[in-house]
Design an enzyme around this catalytic site. Sequence first.
Site, PDB file in Angstrom:
ATOM      1  N   TYR A  45      41.803  46.127  52.380  1.00 34.48           N
ATOM      2  CA  TYR A  45      41.389  44.934  51.629  1.00 34.48           C
ATOM      3  C   TYR A  45      39.921  45.048  51.239  1.00 34.48           C
ATOM      4  O   TYR A  45      39.532  44.823  50.095  1.00 34.48           O
ATOM      5  CB  TYR A  45      41.637  43.689  52.491  1.00 34.48           C
ATOM      6  CG  TYR A  45      41.398  42.380  51.777  1.00 34.48           C
ATOM      7  CD1 TYR A  45      42.360  41.864  50.911  1.00 34.48           C
ATOM      8  CD2 TYR A  45      40.237  41.645  51.973  1.00 34.48           C
ATOM      9  CE1 TYR A  45      42.153  40.648  50.253  1.00 34.48           C
ATOM     10  CE2 TYR A  45      40.021  40.437  51.324  1.00 34.48           C
ATOM     11  CZ  TYR A  45      40.984  39.938  50.471  1.00 34.48           C
ATOM     12  OH  TYR A  45      40.779  38.741  49.824  1.00 34.48           O
ATOM     13  N   THR A  70      44.717  28.802  51.383  1.00 30.11           N
ATOM     14  CA  THR A  70      45.815  29.239  50.506  1.00 30.11           C
ATOM     15  C   THR A  70      46.871  29.909  51.394  1.00 30.11           C
ATOM     16  O   THR A  70      46.776  29.869  52.624  1.00 30.11           O
ATOM     17  CB  THR A  70      45.311  30.281  49.483  1.00 30.11           C
ATOM     18  OG1 THR A  70      44.982  31.491  50.197  1.00 30.11           O
ATOM     19  CG2 THR A  70      44.093  29.790  48.714  1.00 30.11           C
TER      20      THR A  70
HETATM   21  N1  LIG Z   1      42.220  32.633  50.500  1.00 27.94           N
HETATM   22  C1  LIG Z   1      41.100  33.227  50.844  1.00 27.94           C
HETATM   23  O1  LIG Z   1      40.542  32.947  51.916  1.00 27.94           O
HETATM   24  C2  LIG Z   1      40.466  34.231  49.918  1.00 27.94           C
HETATM   25  C3  LIG Z   1      39.136  34.591  50.173  1.00 27.94           C
HETATM   26  C4  LIG Z   1      38.515  35.498  49.335  1.00 27.94           C
HETATM   27  C5  LIG Z   1      39.191  36.030  48.254  1.00 27.94           C
HETATM   28  N2  LIG Z   1      40.501  35.676  48.038  1.00 27.94           N
HETATM   29  C6  LIG Z   1      41.163  36.285  46.874  1.00 27.94           C
HETATM   30  O2  LIG Z   1      41.632  35.263  46.025  1.00 27.94           O
HETATM   31  C7  LIG Z   1      42.720  35.761  45.233  1.00 27.94           C
HETATM   32  C8  LIG Z   1      43.863  34.778  45.271  1.00 27.94           C
HETATM   33  O3  LIG Z   1      44.353  34.703  46.605  1.00 27.94           O
HETATM   34  P1  LIG Z   1      44.813  33.338  47.284  1.00 27.94           P
HETATM   35  O4  LIG Z   1      43.996  33.154  48.486  1.00 27.94           O
HETATM   36  O5  LIG Z   1      44.900  32.277  46.287  1.00 27.94           O
HETATM   37  O6  LIG Z   1      46.257  33.792  47.784  1.00 27.94           O
HETATM   38  P2  LIG Z   1      47.722  33.224  47.504  1.00 27.94           P
HETATM   39  O7  LIG Z   1      48.637  34.119  48.242  1.00 27.94           O
HETATM   40  O8  LIG Z   1      47.757  31.762  47.763  1.00 27.94           O
HETATM   41  O9  LIG Z   1      47.899  33.425  45.935  1.00 27.94           O
HETATM   42  C9  LIG Z   1      48.038  34.714  45.355  1.00 27.94           C
HETATM   43  C10 LIG Z   1      48.895  34.613  44.103  1.00 27.94           C
HETATM   44  O10 LIG Z   1      49.028  35.944  43.569  1.00 27.94           O
HETATM   45  C11 LIG Z   1      50.415  36.177  43.275  1.00 27.94           C
HETATM   46  N3  LIG Z   1      50.699  37.614  43.332  1.00 27.94           N
HETATM   47  C12 LIG Z   1      50.797  38.400  44.444  1.00 27.94           C
HETATM   48  N4  LIG Z   1      51.126  39.653  44.095  1.00 27.94           N
HETATM   49  C13 LIG Z   1      51.228  39.668  42.727  1.00 27.94           C
HETATM   50  C14 LIG Z   1      51.538  40.676  41.782  1.00 27.94           C
HETATM   51  N5  LIG Z   1      51.827  41.943  42.149  1.00 27.94           N
HETATM   52  N6  LIG Z   1      51.553  40.341  40.474  1.00 27.94           N
HETATM   53  C15 LIG Z   1      51.298  39.070  40.064  1.00 27.94           C
HETATM   54  N7  LIG Z   1      51.018  38.068  40.934  1.00 27.94           N
HETATM   55  C16 LIG Z   1      50.966  38.369  42.245  1.00 27.94           C
HETATM   56  C17 LIG Z   1      51.161  35.379  44.339  1.00 27.94           C
HETATM   57  O11 LIG Z   1      52.494  35.129  43.968  1.00 27.94           O
HETATM   58  C18 LIG Z   1      50.303  34.114  44.417  1.00 27.94           C
HETATM   59  O12 LIG Z   1      50.699  33.148  43.478  1.00 27.94           O
HETATM   60  C19 LIG Z   1      43.054  37.139  45.808  1.00 27.94           C
HETATM   61  O13 LIG Z   1      42.492  38.143  44.981  1.00 27.94           O
HETATM   62  C20 LIG Z   1      42.392  37.106  47.175  1.00 27.94           C
HETATM   63  O14 LIG Z   1      42.081  38.402  47.629  1.00 27.94           O
HETATM   64  C21 LIG Z   1      41.137  34.796  48.840  1.00 27.94           C
END
Ligand SMILES: NC(=O)c1ccc[n+]([C@@H]2O[C@H](COP(=O)([O-])OP(=O)(O)OC[C@H]3O[C@@H](n4cnc5c(N)ncnc54)[C@H](O)[C@@H]3O)[C@@H](O)[C@H]2O)c1
Length: 293
Positions: free
Chosen positions: A157, A192
């Site tokens: 990651y 999330t």
């Molecule tokens: N939640 C956190 O704490 C956090 C912190 C830092 C960064 N992020 C980043 O934020 C972004 C969104 O994550 P989130 O926390 O909202 O997670 P989440 O799992 O709630 O949402 C992710 C979304 O991406 C979609 N997805 C997954 N694989 C896919 C693919 N191959 N093609 C198309 N869509 C796909 C999922 O269906 C989902 O709707 C990510 O890049 C994650 O790394 C999250």
Amino acid sequence: MSNYKGKTAVISGGAEGIGFGIAQAMGLQGMNIVLGDIDEAQLVKSKTKLLDQGISVHTVKMDVTDPDQWRSMGEQAIERFGKVHMLVNNAGVASAPGPIEATNHKDWNWVIDVNLKGVIYGAEVIVPLIKSHGEGGWLINVASMAGMIGVPYAGAYTATKVAVVGMSESWHVELAKHNIHVSALCPAFVKTRIHLSHRNRQQEHRDENRVVDPSAAPKHNAAQELVENGIPPELVGQRVVEALNAKELYIFTHPSEREAVQQRSKAIDDAFARAQESPLLADINDKSPTTFG
Ligand SMILES: NC(=O)c1ccc[n+]([C@@H]2O[C@H](COP(=O)([O-])OP(=O)(O)OC[C@H]3O[C@@H](n4cnc5c(N)ncnc54)[C@H](O)[C@@H]3O)[C@@H](O)[C@H]2O)c1
């Protein structure tokens, strides 16, 4: 008048979580929203939620790891709304945390395919569409605090998020002359379902024999709890609007992480100071700095 009104944003992984939070915030600024996601059922729900708020939305079931599916989403965006002005490369996944030897190649490939190649394919397909009309626009890459500070037991990651920050820095300079502003969004924990990323793991990336031993990654349960107690994704969306208005390259959502990043910057600077003092490097110390960009 809003800078965004009547313009169109393409958002990957926008069916829920941070992507949906950004979709809602940009939609409330008057943007048309094109949501791409691998999860069709969730797309239906998110479409209804945006329509209920008076936001124009088009949804596309797509997998960010397939450039053809990006091309199709770009074509649909143009067909429906005429032009594309913003790309939000948001789709991302996290594999179960674990030590180096427990992170198998299936995990590495899945995380790299979605978090890194997904961003590359999104940029290569959608950025030319933004360039083509000459009106400028925005490219927002969703990285993470993991792009700023290496996270133990999450090498895959971290690798992808550091890469996303690096690409954003490259593209920030490269796209400025096209009036396309580039940002890297670097949140810490957001409430999330990221800790349940495997729910949408593609068949080819699955490993049915994988048994995760949470005790091998001491931070596993802690990370889940931190996500569950994270800030709301709606707030992240609002913060993105605020930071775009200020033309920020790095978008931070957790001021509490500032000190950790300062410590990292200081460690790098201290290492430079030691290199400067090294007799081995004395001859090259007075050379002028190499500049990129
Ligand atoms: N939640 C956190 O704490 C956090 C912190 C830092 C960064 N992020 C980043 O934020 C972004 C969104 O994550 P989130 O926390 O909202 O997670 P989440 O799992 O709630 O949402 C992710 C979304 O991406 C979609 N997805 C997954 N694989 C896919 C693919 N191959 N093609 C198309 N869509 C796909 C999922 O269906 C989902 O709707 C990510 O890049 C994650 O790394 C999250």
